[in-house]
Write a protein that holds these residues in place. Structure first.
Motif, PDB file in Angstrom:
ATOM      1  N   UNK B 226      14.011  -5.754   6.122  1.00  0.00           N
ATOM      2  CA  UNK B 226      12.697  -6.136   5.585  1.00  0.00           C
ATOM      3  C   UNK B 226      11.601  -5.174   6.042  1.00  0.00           C
ATOM      4  N   UNK B 229      11.843  -2.038   4.016  1.00  0.00           N
ATOM      5  CA  UNK B 229      11.331  -2.177   2.655  1.00  0.00           C
ATOM      6  C   UNK B 229       9.807  -2.208   2.641  1.00  0.00           C
ATOM      7  N   UNK B 230       9.237  -2.895   3.620  1.00  0.00           N
ATOM      8  CA  UNK B 230       7.775  -2.941   3.685  1.00  0.00           C
ATOM      9  C   UNK B 230       7.206  -1.540   3.872  1.00  0.00           C
ATOM     10  N   UNK B 232       8.578   1.285   2.893  1.00  0.00           N
ATOM     11  CA  UNK B 232       8.694   2.021   1.632  1.00  0.00           C
ATOM     12  C   UNK B 232       7.595   1.577   0.662  1.00  0.00           C
ATOM     13  N   UNK B 233       7.387   0.263   0.608  1.00  0.00           N
ATOM     14  CA  UNK B 233       6.370  -0.255  -0.306  1.00  0.00           C
ATOM     15  C   UNK B 233       4.983   0.208   0.112  1.00  0.00           C
ATOM     16  N   UNK B 271       3.628  -7.695  10.246  1.00  0.00           N
ATOM     17  CA  UNK B 271       4.027  -8.121   8.900  1.00  0.00           C
ATOM     18  C   UNK B 271       2.806  -8.477   8.063  1.00  0.00           C
ATOM     19  N   UNK B 275       1.364  -6.801   4.632  1.00  0.00           N
ATOM     20  CA  UNK B 275       1.216  -7.598   3.418  1.00  0.00           C
ATOM     21  C   UNK B 275      -0.230  -7.541   2.913  1.00  0.00           C
TER      22      UNK B 275
END
Lengths: 364, 294, 288, 431
Positions: B226, B229-230, B232-233, B271, B275
């Motif tokens: 996770x 992925x964060x 990369x995003x 996190x 976000x």
């Protein structure tokens, strides 16, 4: 697929209700009735996922967050009910003199708790969805972000032991709104409420799917830009489905607590959220019954196969994801649908199979 | 002083590991649109490869340098197998690749649990990584410096490969216009396979690095997927420099949070921060202009 | 139905330094079938994108008193601006009726959305008759013929009660008969609405256009009636001087930014790892 | 058609509602204050011992994160069952075990406990590892009046008539460790733990006792159970310059901690670690030699007793063996034999009879760690406190011992530094 034969689906729900509310309590032992109740809780979350993902195209990988909102609201109330006037036992351990954390206080009230179970997910999903959809976050980004939120919430709960019970979670509830939870009659009652709520969820999505909103949602899923050019704001359409899904997850979570008797961060984290998806994918993401039945099947598999063959069960779940998504993207219900369609009009291919959308490419 | 410097340096190393874990994803997700949730398990495969190489060679001084290319190839082959058997049928449904690879990840985890001792296997750090260098009065572990160097080399190699080799150009051509690439004689199948091989292989290298930091066991991949992925995003899809900056920033922020609050709270705060950042800038740090996300 | 005119003044659209539309002005009024023509890369579609809010633009595009630029897409639609796309974009999984019902829906109260459809809206019946799709009421849009999909799109614009119809190559890929039917349909529709057509098909333009604006490389080259435009030597040069550019337009060296997608414009593709999300976005629709 | 569907819908909804209401009214169970209703009195055991076998349940995580530790415990339970069966069983009845997977998921532990008690009708359940799993099982065994044997050292402050604890409570592991540290002249201590109930509680007790011993706690760090990266926290530890580190980290996170520790240049010579979760199984899996560090346990493989040698030999010969023995394994081994002793003393598999037999305080078992005695009041067993130092072969040299067997004192009643008001509240909260 989108054309639900109205009477058939209603008879289906009726039969389902009869099985859950009438037959199951007569045939099953207390243990299996409790398990069935647990599957019903997951099924409620799954029905919501079907709405958001199957119909709305939003892969919600963090339904654990909303499951948690309902579950912890309920669990805090039941913990306080059990503790009476004092501070819950587990809190004493870390700081015996400190008062009850302020955010626990309102959960002493049963009315507030019930309100929170309904309103918290609506508010949180509303804000989150508004923020994400207005920024046009979708697809994999949406999936990963929601999953990250579930992980973050699970970690937060794990690390706030005194406030939330941490990794151990909240358990050992004695009463449920005044009823003694150990009493088998009361446990049956809790089960019946849960099963009835699941039936209500199904009735609600049935109406949604049949309504103009249902058509609009599918349209938004398949061609968001096009919907925009019909004068709708797709963000709002998706928001309604997302909030609906959150609400169902929250109610499922709330009932999970008295049925299972414990809630922990593991039930809301990444793995749990993914398992919810597994059931939906298995049953058929866009169908009416698929998500609920799929979730119940996965739950049952976990209880029975997970028991007799624990190593194998993990392989089965893994293989389930691969085989179903690869060969049956619309789940088992699509096999059934294809079968009946083939019987009705042999040779005529279903529209879905031939349809290939070119819309996003054609946006300009 | 220590309180300011040490999280910066520790965080940079943490970011480097995150970067290694995210590099392969940036390639497979960014270039091919495949969301490979089994990437964490490829990382695990890399770590177990490091262990096996160590068992064969014996000396950890030698085994880690040997393990790096071996892990790259082994994890790459697993990736290739995944591409050939499953992913290639799913290029038109990227969201579904996410779910399929979740299943693959579960199977790989369970297989590892049954093949290797359940409590995990020991991978030893080479002797030449013992010791520290003093930076602004802080004894910076050499192992951390090594992770950063490794990440730097991987980034450099990847970017040279993508920009300056014929194959890299083919990948970029395929990414930009698959049909046109096919018309001009590029075998997009070969490109897909090779991209997936390299992306997964990078996870293998990350696994070797991770085996020097934490436990090598069946569950190890789950803690990276996770965050990777964060990263990369947040970096912007398919953006190498974005991934680098995002990984470093997340590592450092995480380390400062962990230094000033607690390890758990740091995870949560980092996190939330990512976000919120993605909310403010959904296209990531750097990006090509696009009207909507994948 | 509407007296307001669409007036576009000094429209500019730029993609990362590449000027796609550089100062275009034209107007369109109810009662005429207005054509926008030009070779590939001339900026025709980009003009429509700008008017409908899909591409950021400067300048002005007014519908009556209302400025359209700067508003979000769905707000512009609500002002009465509707469009179609080069590739027919209907909801393939839904029936013709459902497609039209959704298009008719934006005037409904939100609560009505939650109810099941019980009857067919009169406006839908009318649009079905007008477009000749009455027999296809229950057909899934996905299995309609190409031409029928285009008509369905036009029907959707009619039921959504658009004052302005922006049609992007509505007859591309149609047979001669279908073209004629479409042209006649547009003429009927134009009686009460503003109809603006982007086209390549010169023959179609000659038969049905009342007024024409010719774009070339993001600028207005010429405008007037069909005869006037055809007589314009600059237009002849662009179309004939480049050896029948209209037919070989696909090979044009000038990149048609809007068709290929932003990401592949030369200014952008040089960046870094250079991922274009276009592929991913393009493949995002699910097979089912 | 639409009116039909509407009528149908109303019908179904009314039907469902009516059913629910009817069942609610008819099935209304006990309410708050109804002391007679429901609960234990209604739970009747379904254990069937009329045949030649007795069913027992083993509940361990065979999948998920804790499988790392619990698989071995499950295997050692199988070995003990085989041994007992070979020796004639319990009260002449062979053990027929039902193995369940807790799947590292606490609600699953609760579900499986109920299944074992009500569906499989087992005489007792053995297993669990994390405190969370035990706390999930506790209400269920209490409700069904079953028996649960828990084999791992834990944070104490708990009592249940339905649970027997064969691992150490705090005064048998944490307090001996602190006594050992005091004897080494430690002045500054750093607490590093995983972020869950055991380390948090253990450290709360350590802080209280440290104040009494005059040991300064120079820092306290927690990392989530599923995170391995300890670099930042180790930097803080290094900056705090403690004499010793008290390690309550669990599972694979320990590897990350040890690696970061050595990366930072800390060594056993300057800043030794005393652990309560690293045993013979874990020590070789650290990826770094951990010679010179300490662990506080009751049992070590290196204990020189005949029963221990026999235990080690049988384990090494067992097909599913991991090669080494450790404290939780030994405690699991004890738990099954303790149950045998209890049943044979009671002459019955009945739970109340077993508890009554325990009350006599005469149940003993010659365990590998020595002869342990069951305390019938708190259901814990007496244990020797031992501190081992890890040697080059990843075995523990015993460097300190309590000498005598320490009586279990889960609520620390015999320790005046533990505030009485806290204890009262805890006892009350524990019920």
């Amino acid at each position: 697929m989108t054309k639900l034969r109205p009477r058939l689906s209603l008879f289906g729900i009726g039969a389902f209700a009869l099985l859950l509310l009438g037959v199951a309590p007569l045939l099953l032992t207390d243990h299996w009735l409790g398990n069935l109740g647990k599957y019903c809780c997951w099924a409620m979350a799954a029905v919501g996922i079907g709405l958001a993902w199957g119909r709305g195209g939003m892969l919600v990988m963090g339904q654990g967050v909303f499951f948690a909102l309902g579950a912890y609201s309920m669990a805090m109330h039941l913990t306080l009910e059990t503790a009476g006037d004092g501070v819950p036992g587990f809190m004493v351990l870390y700081d015996p003199l400190a008062p009850l954390p302020a955010f626990w206080e309102p959960f002493r009230s049963a009315a507030f708790t019930l309100l929170a179970i309904v309103l918290l997910p609506v508010i949180v999903a509303g804000l989150l969805g508004y923020a994400l959809f207005k920024r046009r976050v979708k697809g994999a980004y949406f999936a990963i972000l929601t999953q990250a939120l579930a992980v973050a919430l699970a970690t937060l709960i794990s690390s706030t032991i005194r406030e939330t019970g941490g990794d151990t979670g909240l358990s050992d509830f004695k009463y449920f709104f005044g009823f003694v939870l150990d009493d088998p009659a009361n446990r049956k009652l809790v089960y019946l409420i849960t099963a009835a709520l699941l039936v209500v969820c199904l009735l609600v999505v049935r109406q949604l799917y049949r309504s103009r909103f249902g058509e609009l949602l599918v349209a938004t899923r398949d061609a968001e830009e096009r919907v925009r050019f019909l004068g709708y704001d797709p963000a709002n359409v998706k928001l309604v489905a997302f909030v609906g899904a959150a609400l169902m997850a929250s109610i499922g979570g709330a009932m999970f607590v008295p049925i299972v008797g414990i809630i922990t961060p593991a039930e809301i984290g990444a793995a749990a959220s993914i398992l919810m998806i597994a059931g939906v994918a298995f049953g058929g993401r866009a169908s009416l019954f698929g998500p609920a039945l799929g979730a119940m099947a996965v739950g049952w598999g976990q209880s029975s196969l997970g028991s007799t063959w624990p190593d194998g069960w993990t392989y089965i779940i893994g293989a389930l994801f691969i085989v179903v998504i690869l060969f049956l993207p619309n789940g088992l219900s699509s096999v059934l649908a294809r079968f009946t369609a083939a019987r009705r009009s042999p040779g005529e291919q279903p529209a879905a199979a031939t349809a290939t959308l070119q819309l996003e490419e054609a946006k300009s | 002083m220590d309180a300011l410097i040490s999280p910066l340096l520790n965080g940079s190393a943490q970011g480097a590991l995150l970067l290694l874990a995210a590099l392969g994803l940036s390639l497979t997700f960014g270039q091919m649109g495949v969301i490979n949730m089994a990437h964490g398990e490829f990382l695990m495969i890399g770590a177990f490869t490091a262990y096996l190489v160590q068992q064969v060679i014996g000396s950890s001084d030698l085994s880690i340098p040997v393990a790096l290319p071996v892990a790259f190839v082994v994890a790459g082959l697993f990736g290739l197998l995944l591409e050939v058997s499953i992913i290639r049928w799913m290029y038109h449904r990227p969201l579904d690749t996410l779910l399929v690879t979740v299943g693959v990840g579960l199977i790989l985890q369970q297989a590892a649990l049954q093949i290797f001792p359940s409590q995990g296997v020991p991978v030893e750090k080479p002797g030449w990584l013992n010791g520290q260098v003093t930076v602004f009065g802080y004894d910076w572990p050499l192992r951390q410096v090594f992770t950063i160097l490794l990440a730097t080399v991987c980034v450099a190699a990847l970017s040279v490969w993508l920009k300056s080799t014929a194959f890299g150009r083919r990948i970029r051509a395929t990414v930009q216009n698959r049909d046109l690439a096919e018309v001009t004689g590029i075998s997009t199948r070969t490109v897909d396979r090779l991209t997936f091989f390299v992306g997964s292989g990078l996870a293998g290298i990350a696994g070797v690095a991770a085996s020097l930091i934490g436990g090598t066991n069946s569950q190890m991949g789950t803690q990276y997927i996770i965050p990777a992925f964060l990263v990369v995003a947040a970096g912007g899809i398919g953006q190498l420099k974005g991934t680098v900056v995002a990984a470093w920033a997340v590592g450092v922020v995480l380390s400062y949070f962990a230094y000033w609050t607690t390890g758990s709270l740091a995870q949560v705060l980092a996190f939330i921060l990512v976000i919120v950042f993605l909310q403010l800038r959904p296209q990531g740090l750097f990006t090509v202009r696009t009207r909507s996300l994948v | 139905m509407t007296d307001a005119s669409l007036v576009v003044t000094d429209l500019h659209v730029e993609f990362s330094g590449f000027v796609a539309v550089g100062g275009v002005s034209f107007d369109a009024h109810p009662g005429e079938v207005r054509f926008l023509i030009g070779p590939n890369g001339a900026g025709k579609t980009t003009c429509i994108d700008a008017i409908t809010g899909l591409a950021a633009a400067t300048g002005s595009a007014r519908l009556g008193e209302q400025e359209l630029l700067g508003r979000p897409v769905h707000k512009i639609v609500r002002l009465g601006v509707g469009r179609t796309f080069q590739t027919a974009s209907v909801f393939n999984e839904l029936s013709v009726l459902q497609n039209l019902d959704i298009a008719a829906g934006r005037h409904r109260h939100w609560a009505a959305l939650l109810r099941t459809r019980r009857d067919v809206d009169p406006s839908i019946v009318q649009a079905l008759e007008e477009t000749g799709l009455a027999d296809e009421l229950a057909t899934p849009a996905g299995i309609l013929s190409h031409g029928q999909k285009q008509w369905l799109e036009i029907a959707m614009l009619l039921v959504q009660d658009a004052k302005v119809l922006l049609l992007d190559e509505p007859v591309a890929g149609m047979s001669q008969d279908e073209r004629t039917a479409t042209g006649e349909l547009l003429q009927r529709v134009a009686a009460k609405r503003i109809v603006l057509v982007v086209e390549h098909d010169m023959d179609f333009m000659r038969r049905f256009a009342t007024r024409v604006t010719v774009l070339h490389q993001g600028k207005v080259l010429s405008h007037g009636t069909v005869a006037e435009v055809q007589a314009d030597p600059r237009v002849q040069e662009v179309y004939l001087g480049t050896a029948g550019a209209a037919t070989t337009a696909a090979m044009s060296v000038v990149p048609d930014v809007s068709a290929v997608g932003l990401a592949s414009s030369p200014a952008v593709s040089a960046v870094g790892l250079a991922g274009s999300p276009q592929t991913a976005a393009g493949t995002q629709q699910q097979e089912d | 058609m639409s009116t039909t569907s509407k009528r149908l819908r109303t019908l179904v909804a009314t039907g469902a509602f009516a059913t629910t209401v009817a069942l609610v009214l008819a099935g209304c169970g006990a309410r708050v204050g109804d002391d007679t209703g429901g609960g234990k009195s209604s739970a009747r055991s379904c254990v069937d011992t009329s045949g030649s076998t007795v069913k027992l349940g083993f509940l361990n995580s065979l999948t998920g994160g804790m499988a790392i530790s619990e698989k071995t415990v499950s295997n050692v339970l199988h070995m003990a069952a085989d041994e007992i069966n070979a020796a004639g069983g319990i009260l002449g009845k062979k053990i027929q075990y039902v193995q369940e997977d807790g799947a590292t998921d606490w609600p699953t532990f609760a579900e499986k406990t109920e299944k074992l008690l009500t569906q499989d009708c087992v005489g007792a359940i053995f297993g669990g590892w994390t405190s969370s799993s035990r706390k999930a099982v506790k209400p269920v065994v209490e409700k069904h009046n079953g028996l649960f044997f828990y084999p791992v050292q834990y944070e104490g402050l708990e009592a249940s008539p339905n649970i027997y604890y064969t691992g150490a409570t705090t005064n048998q592991q944490i307090i001996p460790a602190m006594d050992f540290l005091a004897s080494k002249g430690v002045k500054k201590l750093f607490l590093a733990g995983s972020d869950y109930v055991f380390p948090r509680t253990a450290n709360a007790i350590i802080k209280l006792y440290a104040a009494k011993l005059g040991i300064e706690i120079v820092g306290e760090e927690y990392v989530p159970l599923d995170k391995d990266d300890w670099t930042t926290q180790v930097a803080k530890i290094k900056a705090a310059k403690p004499d010793f580190i008290f390690n309550t980290i669990n599972g694979s996170s320990n590897v990350g901690f040890i690696k970061a520790y050595y990366d930072a240049g800390l060594t056993a010579a300057t800043t030794p670690i005393i652990s309560v979760s690293i045993a013979e199984e874990e020590a070789p899996a650290m990826g770094h030699e951990v010679t010179g560090h300490y662990a506080s346990w009751n049992y070590f493989q290196s204990l020189k007793t005949d029963t221990n040698q026999k235990f080690i030999d049988s384990w090494k010969a067992y097909p599913k063996s991991s090669g080494v023995t450790s404290d939780p394994m030994e405690a699991a081994y004890i738990s099954l034999y303790l149950y045998k002793a209890l049943v044979e003393a009671a002459g019955s598999f009945d739970v109340d009879a077993v508890n009554a037999a325990a009350k006599k305080n005469t149940i003993t078992f010659a365990a590998p760690e020595g002869t342990v005695t069951l305390d019938g009041e708190n259901h814990h067993i007496s244990k020797p406190g031992n501190i081992g130092r890890i040697n080059a072969s990843n075995q523990f040299d015993i460097v300190w011992s309590s000498g005598t067997f320490i009586k279990p004192d889960p609520f620390l009643k015999g320790y005046d530094w533990f505030p009485a008001n806290i204890r009262d509240q805890l006892v009350k909260a524990a019920g």
